[in-house]
Design a protein around this motif. Structure first.
Motif, PDB file in Angstrom:
ATOM      1  N   SER A  34       6.017  -1.395   7.636  1.00 15.83           N
ATOM      2  CA  SER A  34       5.850  -0.094   6.995  1.00 15.83           C
ATOM      3  C   SER A  34       7.171   0.663   6.980  1.00 15.83           C
TER       4      SER A  34
ATOM      5  N   ASP B 208      -3.052   0.131  -3.723  1.00 15.46           N
ATOM      6  CA  ASP B 208      -2.574  -1.190  -3.333  1.00 15.46           C
ATOM      7  C   ASP B 208      -2.027  -1.913  -4.556  1.00 15.46           C
TER       8      ASP B 208
ATOM      9  N   ARG C 232       0.874  -1.181   0.000  1.00 15.22           N
ATOM     10  CA  ARG C 232       0.000   0.000   0.000  1.00 15.22           C
ATOM     11  C   ARG C 232       0.910   1.230   0.000  1.00 15.22           C
TER      12      ARG C 232
ATOM     13  N   LYS D  68       3.287   0.522   3.134  1.00 18.61           N
ATOM     14  CA  LYS D  68       2.874  -0.487   4.107  1.00 18.61           C
ATOM     15  C   LYS D  68       2.677  -1.820   3.398  1.00 18.61           C
TER      16      LYS D  68
ATOM     17  N   MET E  35      -7.174  -5.105   6.615  1.00 16.98           N
ATOM     18  CA  MET E  35      -6.428  -3.878   6.931  1.00 16.98           C
ATOM     19  C   MET E  35      -5.250  -4.144   7.872  1.00 16.98           C
ATOM     20  N   GLU E  36      -4.912  -5.404   8.077  1.00 13.96           N
ATOM     21  CA  GLU E  36      -3.781  -5.736   8.951  1.00 13.96           C
ATOM     22  C   GLU E  36      -2.488  -5.259   8.301  1.00 13.96           C
ATOM     23  N   VAL E  37      -1.645  -4.564   9.079  1.00 18.34           N
ATOM     24  CA  VAL E  37      -0.373  -4.034   8.590  1.00 18.34           C
ATOM     25  C   VAL E  37       0.756  -4.920   9.118  1.00 18.34           C
TER      26      VAL E  37
ATOM     27  N   VAL F  37       0.322  -4.845   3.589  1.00 20.76           N
ATOM     28  CA  VAL F  37      -0.979  -5.037   4.235  1.00 20.76           C
ATOM     29  C   VAL F  37      -1.725  -6.228   3.651  1.00 20.76           C
TER      30      VAL F  37
END
Length: 426
Positions: free
Chosen positions: A312, A265, A230, A300, A307-309, A302
């Motif tokens: 980053s 993304d 992302r 990031k 939406m789990e990161v 992801v």
């Protein structure tokens, strides 16, 4: 869950009129999962070319290869085998579905594979569309992977093939193998680019089973499904490209899915214990003031659905009037820029050679050979020596007689890159 790290290599210093920022992202995954947890849910489809050109020894080797892939499946993995010609048919199991691997289903699949026979044409898009249909019925969180092998040229029109690839994009990863010297690398390259996979040349058909086994085992080692890079850039900037540059070249720029107006993304597929590197370029609308530092990008790793990161990092830009600082090339950025240039030169040279443009082919391939030597790509340099001859004075000439298999190996190998040597990273 696997542990990820993201390291960013760049020279953030720009000249007073500089607007372009380059960075190489190194993403490492441990591949480890919680000891008490079950293996990652997975689905695997094995696609075997059974067209008329696969008669004789080729179909025998294909049967053995498919059987080896089935044997490498771990218990519980949902799987199927597809036979491809001018149509696509599920060889195992019966019906348009996947079944969990077990001692019994592996044995049944191997028996079904042993009855494969050759005949008909080659329409690779249909094979992939059937795989997509089967995967659609699998568990949504499964790591979806296919292996495809072919020995011939796709009989579909470019437009039909392109539509088929587009319909499969984002639905599974596919690794492809070309056997013999009558297939077209450009066709399997399109499959790799669309479906985030690899493509390789099986020079000796007796090695096909080992290739199938290795690809299946690699697929079984994946632990995290469908991650994306992302990338945010400021409103006053444009993200020019995002490319995977190691272990193979793969342009992700056109695969962007907008997250918001400033963020996109870029899919990376599934991950096991591995390291990959990505090159991104940000173009700023106008330079800043000398001494000003900005965040030119925020990256990031992801999982888009949750939406789990996982990791980053920042891409920075700072303007300076120090000429030494602004002209210093980051070694990783320079290395992978050279590796991309090597690939492009090989592709341009081979295309010119096919078109009969001897001067262009000679110039491009000789230049590629020099880059291969300078960057430690001895394997590629040796293959180039079979196509272009460079004498002691530096004069280059195309060789008149080139083994088709050598040309295919050079073509397919040009997407693989070398890593920057540790001694040069300092």
């Amino acid at each position: 869950m696997a542990d990820f790290t993201l390291h960013i290599d760049q020279n953030k210093y720009l000249p007073s009129d500089g607007r372009e920022v380059h960075a190489v992202l190194t993403v490492q995954s441990s591949g480890a999962v919680e000891a008490a947890g079950p293996p990652a849910e997975a689905a695997e489809i094995i696609i075997v070319d059974v067209s008329g050109s696969m008669t004789g020894g080729k179909i025998r080797e294909a049967r053995q290869a498919a059987a080896a892939a089935v044997q490498a499946l771990r218990d519980g993995v949902h799987f199927a085998v597809i036979a491809g010609s001018e149509r696509a048919a599920v060889v195992y199991p019966r019906g348009d579905r996947l079944v969990p691997a077990s001692a019994a289903t592996r044995s049944e699949a191997q028996k079904a594979v042993s009855r494969l026979s050759a005949g008909g044409g080659t329409e690779i898009g249909k094979w992939l569309e059937l795989a997509a249909k089967l995967f659609a019925g699998a568990h949504p969180q499964a790591i979806k992977h296919a292996i495809l092998m072919t020995d011939g040229q796709n009989n579909q029109s470019p437009e039909v093939f392109a539509r088929a690839l587009k319909s499969c994009e984002g639905r599974f990863v596919c690794d492809s193998l070309g056997v013999g010297d009558d297939w077209v690398p450009a066709e399997l390259r399109k499959v790799a680019e669309a479906l985030l996979g690899t493509f390789d040349f099986v020079r000796n058909q007796g090695d096909l089973a080992a290739f199938f086994r290795d690809l299946t085992q690699t697929s079984m080692s994946k632990t995290v499904a469908e991650l994306a890079l992302r990338v945010w850039v400021p409103q006053t900037a444009t993200l020019k490209f995002v490319k995977q540059v190691s272990p193979t070249l793969l342009d992700l720029t056109g695969k962007r899915a907008d997250y918001n107006p400033l963020t996109g993304d870029y899919p990376t597929g599934s991950w096991g214990a591995e390291e990959r590197e990505y090159h991104l370029c940000v173009e700023l609308q106008q330079p800043g003031q000398v001494g000003q530092e900005i965040r030119a990008g925020w990256v990031k790793l992801v999982r888009p659905e949750t939406m789990e990161v996982f990791a980053s990092g920042n891409v920075l830009a700072q303007w300076t009037d120090d000429l030494a600082a602004s002209t210093q090339l980051n070694k990783k950025v320079a290395h992978y820029t050279g590796q991309a240039e090597l690939h492009e030169l090989i592709q341009e040279g081979l295309s010119a050679r096919t078109a009969g443009d001897v001067d262009t082919a000679t110039a491009r391939l000789a230049q590629a050979r020099q880059i291969a030597v300078d960057s430690g790509r001895g394997d590629t340099a040796r293959l180039l020596d079979k196509v272009v001859e460079v004498d002691a004075s530096g004069t280059a000439r195309l060789r008149r007689h080139v083994d088709k298999a050598d040309e295919i190996e050079l073509d397919t190998g040009s997407v693989r890159t070398s890593k920057l040597r540790k001694s040069e990273e300092g």
